[in-house]
Write an enzyme that holds these catalytic residues in place. Structure first.
Site, PDB file in Angstrom:
ATOM      1  N   TYR A 330       0.647  -1.313   0.088  1.00 53.06           N
ATOM      2  CA  TYR A 330      -0.102  -0.022  -0.164  1.00 53.06           C
ATOM      3  C   TYR A 330       0.861   1.244  -0.006  1.00 53.06           C
ATOM      4  O   TYR A 330       1.825   1.354   0.873  1.00 53.06           O
ATOM      5  CB  TYR A 330      -0.857  -0.135   1.363  1.00 53.06           C
ATOM      6  CG  TYR A 330      -2.076   0.896   1.218  1.00 53.06           C
ATOM      7  CD1 TYR A 330      -2.041   1.898   0.495  1.00 53.06           C
ATOM      8  CD2 TYR A 330      -3.122   0.590   2.350  1.00 53.06           C
ATOM      9  CE1 TYR A 330      -3.119   2.940   0.501  1.00 53.06           C
ATOM     10  CE2 TYR A 330      -4.158   1.575   2.175  1.00 53.06           C
ATOM     11  CZ  TYR A 330      -4.179   2.628   1.362  1.00 53.06           C
ATOM     12  OH  TYR A 330      -5.271   3.399   1.557  1.00 53.06           O
ATOM     13  N   CYS A 331       0.773   2.199  -0.792  1.00 52.58           N
ATOM     14  CA  CYS A 331       1.366   3.572  -0.983  1.00 52.58           C
ATOM     15  C   CYS A 331       2.771   3.085  -1.172  1.00 52.58           C
ATOM     16  O   CYS A 331       3.515   2.377  -2.023  1.00 52.58           O
ATOM     17  CB  CYS A 331       0.865   4.315   0.130  1.00 52.58           C
ATOM     18  SG  CYS A 331       1.338   5.946  -0.001  1.00 52.58           S
ATOM     19  N   VAL A 332       3.589   3.731  -0.181  1.00 52.96           N
ATOM     20  CA  VAL A 332       5.014   3.750   0.023  1.00 52.96           C
ATOM     21  C   VAL A 332       5.557   2.247   0.007  1.00 52.96           C
ATOM     22  O   VAL A 332       6.675   2.052  -0.326  1.00 52.96           O
ATOM     23  CB  VAL A 332       5.670   4.525   0.915  1.00 52.96           C
ATOM     24  CG1 VAL A 332       5.539   6.050   0.550  1.00 52.96           C
ATOM     25  CG2 VAL A 332       5.458   4.244   2.331  1.00 52.96           C
TER      26      VAL A 332
END
Length: 596
Positions: A330-332
């Protein structure tokens, strides 16, 4: 009883000068009392907080950009004069509409002015209409700035918008009819209560958005049952308890962003992505990153890939006795997962991961959106000043940065409600999570900003190495499910789409309605939003959208239909702690409960 006074509780005679004098004295006494109490509160606060500076950084070198922007605008007098003429024409037309009582007034859809009080009084109605008119013309002028490079122009537009939003009449007590009404009705106690909120927030170093006492991790958020089955200095690994008699053979490991707490995926039973996966017969493991402290001062990309992702993948493979796992980044964490997959591919070990799912993740940061405005030289200098010689970057600074991207919703809305109207904080699980900031290792944060956002090295083959292995994303052939948010302001959909071109294996891209959080956390039971798919594939986001099919509701079932054919046979459900790794403690574990 004297003739010029009234009995207690009765309406005074406003035609009586003596009665008016009494009222004036009472109101003056109230005002004096409010000011005195406010001053006492301020003195108590500053005495308690002596020597502690508020966390109010200037992340953009605003004054330099602001000066250059206005210099550029003034350098073309004719263009500026034309813009002023258009503004004067529109302003005169607005004024004329208000002079004619039966003239049709333009509708206002801006939720800052949604209260009926703005429309009931012509003066306030004109105030909001004239502000919106002026704001539109100022932003139009900002769009037309010449003489600046693309990065500087984007930064100037962002700063001008921040100024325009801040100047909204809704943000000032004397020009907000709702605040004036509340002040009259409460005798000013709303302002005193707002001051209490403000001082509490200054003491905490952040703006509170919700009633934080209404929630507790492990009590009413992050409550899906499970056990912590492994931990090291970087993370705890949670295995969730099954609710089905059989499960798919291939387990799932979720890597949340280390800049937030994992329970965004486990807010409540109704919203929990984790619980939903468990109900579908998936053995779910969650990585709960440690809230960084001095023990992680040396952490780098290598640390998060090797001590983090590779360790978690191998432990899960041992627990479940399977050759491969499914992964979610998720994301980074999705960015880091892509690097981990490239390392596995280069070492000939790609078979350890059966599939990779990316929630709003980026690998090519050329179109990374407004966050890039914070990573120029001035922004990096500010980060270094905030960090100093500390081993961690304060998570409250990161949270403030994200809030600036949606300042009307995440800053000014709470300035009005909390500080001016003095309203009690409304309990909201999502805002509680949003306020639960996480410190990150300072060195790793600086490296990430420099390597990803500034230099965009991840998409350059061999430019970054992990454990001595050069990263080449084109080597990744692991099947990938890539989700982007249509309105995502943190990881723009155009940027997320580029993952489909970074890898050489099978990919499926899904464009979800809404943004960075609501676009991901959208359970089927909610009936909200929609998503778009394009079975023919596309070379760009624009081409994808042009040929896409819209489906109402959650994209989670689409992901499940993609995942389960890759998940092996059905086997007996696995009990957390019953295998090689024994239970350490109940979920959600200790790491997620550490607060700044």
């Amino acid at each position: 009883m004297p003739e010029n006074t009234k009995a207690p509780g009765k309406t005074p005679d406003l035609a009586d000068p003596a009665a008016l004098q009494v009222i004036a004295q009472q109101n003056f006494q109230k005002a004096t009392d409010l000011v005195g109490r406010g001053q006492q509160m301020m003195l108590e606060f500053w005495s308690k907080e002596h020597g502690q500076a508020p966390l109010v950084p200037d992340p953009l070198g605003m004054m330099t950009t602001w000066t250059r922007a206005w210099t550029a605008m003034l350098s073309d007098p004719m263009k500026l004069m034309e813009q002023q003429q258009r503004y004067m024409t529109d302003a005169l037309a607005l004024w004329q509409r208000f002079l004619v009582s039966d003239a049709e007034k333009p509708s206002v859809k801006d939720k800052r002015f949604a209260s009926a009080a703005w429309a009931e009084t012509p003066a306030f109605d004109f105030l909001r209409q004239s502000y919106l008119l002026t704001a539109n013309h100022v932003m139009a002028a900002a769009q037309g700035i010449d003489g600046l490079d693309a990065q500087e122009k984007a930064k100037a537009q962002f700063l001008i918008k921040q100024f325009v939003d801040a100047m909204s009449p809704s943000n000032f007590a004397l020009t907000n009819p709702d605040v004036l009404k509340a002040t009259a009705e409460t005798g000013g106690t709303n302002l005193l209560k707002g001051l209490e909120h403000l001082l509490d927030d200054l003491s905490a170093g952040r703006m509170r958005m919700t009633d934080e006492k209404a929630f507790e991790v492990g009590r009413n958020v992050a409550i899906t049952p499970g056990k912590v089955v492994y931990q090291n200095r970087l993370f705890q690994l949670i295995q969730y308890a099954p609710v089905t008699k059989t499960v798919f053979e291939t387990p799932l490991v979720i890597f949340p962003p280390w800049i937030n707490k994992f329970y965004i995926l486990d807010l409540t039973a109704e919203k929990s992505f984790i619980r939903w996966c468990v109900e579908q017969g998936i053995t779910v493991f969650m990585v709960s990153w440690k809230n960084a402290d001095e023990s992680l001062a040396d952490a780098t990309l290598d640390t998060y890939v090797e001590e983090g992702m590779f360790t978690a993948i191998n432990v899960v493979r041992e627990i479940c006795e399977t050759p491969a796992v499914h992964t979610i980044g998720y994301c980074v964490a999705g960015t880091t997962l892509s690097a981990a997959l490239a390392v596995l591919a280069a070492k000939g070990e790609a078979e350890q991961v059966a599939s990779a799912t990316f929630f709003t993740a980026q690998v090519d940061f050329a179109d990374a959106g407004e966050l890039k405005l914070f990573v120029d030289d001035a922004g990096l200098d500010t980060m270094e000043r905030i960090k100093g010689d500390k081993p961690v970057m304060d998570g409250r600074y990161l949270a403030s940065t994200f809030n600036l991207l949606r300042s009307n919703d995440l800053i000014w809305n709470y300035v009005v409600n909390n500080y001016m109207l003095g309203k009690d904080y409304f309990p909201f699980d999502l805002l509680y999570w949003n306020s639960d900031a996480t410190n990150v290792p300072a060195k790793w944060h600086s490296d990430y900003i420099q390597q990803m956002y500034r230099e965009n090295l991840l998409v350059v083959p061999g430019a970054i190495s992990v454990g001595g292995v050069p990263i080449d994303l084109s080597l990744v052939k692991t099947p990938a499910y890539i989700q982007g948010g249509k309105e995502d302001h943190i990881a723009p959909a155009r940027s997320c789409f580029k993952l489909t071109k970074a890898f050489s294996g099978e990919t499926r891209f899904v464009l979800a309605g809404s943004g960075h959080i609501a676009g991901v956390v959208n359970p089927p039971s909610s009936g909200k939003y929609q998503y778009w798919t394009n079975e023919a594939g596309a070379d760009s986001l624009e081409a994808f959208v042009a040929g896409a099919k819209e489906t109402k509701g959650s994209w989670w079932p689409d992901w499940l239909a993609w995942l389960t054919p890759r998940s092996g046979k059905q086997i007996k459900a696995r009990v957390p702690g019953a295998g090689k790794y024994k239970a350490i403690e109940d979920a959600p574990g200790a790491y997620v409960k550490e607060r700044i």
